[in-house]
Design an enzyme around this catalytic site. Structure first.
Site, PDB file in Angstrom:
ATOM      1  CG  LEU A 107      -2.080  -1.023   1.174  1.00  0.00           C
ATOM      2  CD1 LEU A 107      -2.847  -1.011   2.486  1.00  0.00           C
ATOM      3  CD2 LEU A 107      -3.024  -0.732   0.013  1.00  0.00           C
TER       4      LEU A 107
ATOM      5  CD  GLN B 293      -2.088  -5.069   2.734  1.00  0.00           C
ATOM      6  OE1 GLN B 293      -2.411  -5.330   3.892  1.00  0.00           O
ATOM      7  NE2 GLN B 293      -0.855  -5.139   2.305  1.00  0.00           N
TER       8      GLN B 293
ATOM      9  CD  GLU C  23       6.248  -6.434  -3.602  1.00  0.00           C
ATOM     10  OE1 GLU C  23       6.492  -7.588  -3.172  1.00  0.00           O
ATOM     11  OE2 GLU C  23       6.381  -5.401  -2.915  1.00  0.00           O
TER      12      GLU C  23
ATOM     13  CE1 TYR D  86      -7.639  -7.907  20.460  1.00  0.00           C
ATOM     14  CE2 TYR D  86      -9.405  -6.710  19.374  1.00  0.00           C
ATOM     15  CZ  TYR D  86      -8.063  -6.907  19.609  1.00  0.00           C
ATOM     16  OH  TYR D  86      -7.138  -6.098  18.995  1.00  0.00           O
TER      17      TYR D  86
ATOM     18  CG  LEU E  74      17.246  -3.041  -3.989  1.00  0.00           C
ATOM     19  CD1 LEU E  74      17.549  -2.100  -5.147  1.00  0.00           C
ATOM     20  CD2 LEU E  74      16.999  -2.247  -2.703  1.00  0.00           C
TER      21      LEU E  74
ATOM     22  CG  ASP F 219       4.263  -2.129   7.816  1.00  0.00           C
ATOM     23  OD1 ASP F 219       3.682  -1.251   8.474  1.00  0.00           O
ATOM     24  OD2 ASP F 219       3.692  -3.170   7.422  1.00  0.00           O
TER      25      ASP F 219
END
Length: 539
Positions: free
Chosen positions: A15, A128, A35, A231, A152, A313
């Site tokens: 994202l 997502q 990616e 939860y 990369l 992140d």
């Protein structure tokens, strides 16, 4: 080996990286994104898109597309209503002993959807797995070079740019890339961050976890009741149940509660864990995906290292409670994109890019702490932790900046305890509906592609000065005068900002107030020229 020269190389196509590609192209900056995975994700740990992020997507022309592919959030208090449509979902977080006894569930968190006074848009529940393709397609449509299944291999930076080698994982073909800057959006285990040796602080690892995506018909138990998250406070089988889409769910649990991180969790065992935790042992489940991950809390000590920037992140990771992670990453990308564009187009010096860390690091640090506090509070309900929680609306829209790119701002914290959007420098401009050529427009929508000078009725000299500076400097700067180019019948702008009749606000391309003056000036052009020079680090 082929060679590419590109202004910005983006590493990571989640994202954050895809949003960076969209925002860079929106600002007229060419970019290449790589990616390592073959495609966008099939699983989501991010679904809640807050109003601030929706504003950014709205200004990129994506609001309607996102809404069309989202479950539609409704007020959390309606979660007990029976027979709700499958595409409606109350925004509520519950705690229950098991799903079979959901009527006794306790409301842990009920974020307000009433943001009409704060934003021209509203939060959405878009997974997502749906949002990434939207961003990818928009980035490609705008001309970004997007390469999946490409990794990369190496990078090195010098005073003028970054040399990198990327590898096509399908063919093995290697390509040399020379870029002016690199954005590392390569996730929690960022290889770029590790190669740079950037340290970080935080609570560290909170445990190895599993996410189980499955399809199941809970109608015989829920009778049409809906919720975002529950939860499961089952001492023998704790976990978290999250709505994924209209007929699928995600169940998350810590591995230690079921035999430790080294235990085998195949689809059969995961299905049994879900049934046990939910208290409905005989219900059929179709487990579609099991994904291990590690929950942690970590914020990089520096978001910039030379010509490399950490975002999402790669810069900050924390528990998913509050849905702050993906939102923070997209907001990182937007903050960085307009600044990179200003530098690459020759309007600002490289020093402007230092304000990316100055602004986003305090926000990331405080949001990470809010997420950790929410996670812990949801598990045990400790009242002291509850008192430390800041309302979701405040976290989403109320964060403010103290940096050299805002003049006259000095805030003790990045996130206030109460929402305050009053037109002061460092705050996002307060949302006010105005009229422009017979069309209703929000103040939040004014600054999309550049700076905006927003003056009140007697502030025409400020607007005239802005127009002259735009013509002579090339800085994208649009001027509006309330009462002339914009109308405000309710005088809402004055009420929201307290701005004087001869005053003006200068909005940055991200909609944040960069400077304000409540009065006129003898030489408004000289004043405004000096203001822009300081904001863009040209002095």
């Amino acid at each position: 080996m082929d060679r590419i020269e590109i202004p910005v190389l983006v590493v990571g196509g989640g994202l954050t990286g895809l949003a960076a590609a969209v925002f860079l192209r929106q600002q007229g900056v060419d970019c290449l994104l790589v990616e390592r995975h073959r495609s966008t994700t099939f699983l989501t740990r991010a679904s809640g898109i807050n109003a601030r992020t929706m504003e950014l997507l709205r200004n990129a022309g994506l609001e309607e597309t996102v809404i069309d592919r989202s479950l539609h959030l409704i007020e959390g208090k309606r979660w007990r209503e029976l027979g709700q449509p499958a595409d409606r979902i109350p925004w509520v977080v519950l705690r229950a002993r098991d799903l079979a006894d959901i009527e006794r569930a306790v409301i842990v968190e009920e974020p307000s959807l009433d943001v009409a006074d704060v934003s021209p848009t509203r939060a959405q529940w878009c997974g997502q797995d749906k949002l990434e393709p939207i961003l990818r397609d928009e980035a490609v449509r705008r001309g970004a070079d997007i390469r999946f299944h490409t990794r990369l291999d190496s990078f090195a930076q010098d005073a003028d740019g970054v040399d990198a080698v990327i590898v096509d994982r399908g063919t093995g073909a290697r390509t040399a890339v020379r870029s002016r800057y690199l954005i590392a959006a390569d996730g929690v285990r960022s290889t770029v961050r590790q190669a740079l040796g950037v340290t970080g602080t935080g609570h560290g690892s909170l445990g190895k976890a599993m996410s189980v995506l499955f399809q199941a018909d809970f109608e015989p138990v829920l009778h049409g009741r809906r919720f975002v998250i529950t939860y499961m406070a089952n001492p023998q089988a704790p976990g978290v149940l999250q709505t994924f889409d209209e007929n699928r769910w995600i169940f998350g649990f810590f591995c230690d509660a079921y035999g430790g991180g080294d235990a085998a969790f195949d689809t059969g065992r995961c299905a049994d864990i879900v049934r046990t935790s939910l208290g409905i042992p005989d219900i059929p489940l179709d487990v579609q995906l099991v994904q291990p991950w590690e929950m942690s809390h970590h914020v990089a000590d520096s978001y910039r290292s030379g010509r490399v920037f950490l975002a999402g992140d790669a810069a900050h990771v924390h528990p998913p409670a509050g849905a702050f992670g993906a939102n923070g990453g997209i907001q990182d990308a937007h903050n960085l994109a307009w600044k990179l564009a200003s530098v690459l187009h020759g309007r600002a010096s490289d020093a402007l890019l230092d304000t990316y860390h100055q602004e986003r690091h305090p926000v990331g640090t405080e949001i990470a702490e809010q997420a950790w506090t929410r996670h812990t509070y949801r598990l045990d309900g400790d009242d002291e932790l509850g008192r430390r929680l800041v309302d979701t609306k405040v976290v989403a829209a109320g964060y403010r900046y103290t940096s050299s790119a805002v003049l006259g701002a000095a805030y003790p914290t990045a996130i206030p305890h109460e929402l305050a959007l009053t037109g002061l420098p460092g705050q996002r401009v307060p949302h006010v509906w105005l009229d422009h050529d017979g069309r209703r427009v929000s103040t939040v929508d004014l600054a999309v592609d550049g700076f905006v000078l927003l003056a009140r009725a007697d502030g025409t000299p400020w607007a005239d000065a802005a127009a002259r500076l735009a013509a002579t400097t090339g800085i994208p700067l649009t001027a509006h005068v309330v009462g002339k180019t914009l109308t405000d019948p309710a005088d809402a702008l004055a009420a929201a900002t307290g701005l004087g009749e001869a005053g003006a606000l200068l909005l940055r391309p991200d909609g944040f107030v960069a400077w304000r003056s409540d009065t006129s000036a003898d030489d408004p052009e000289a004043v405004l020229d000096g203001v822009l020079a300081r904001i863009l680090a040209r002095t």
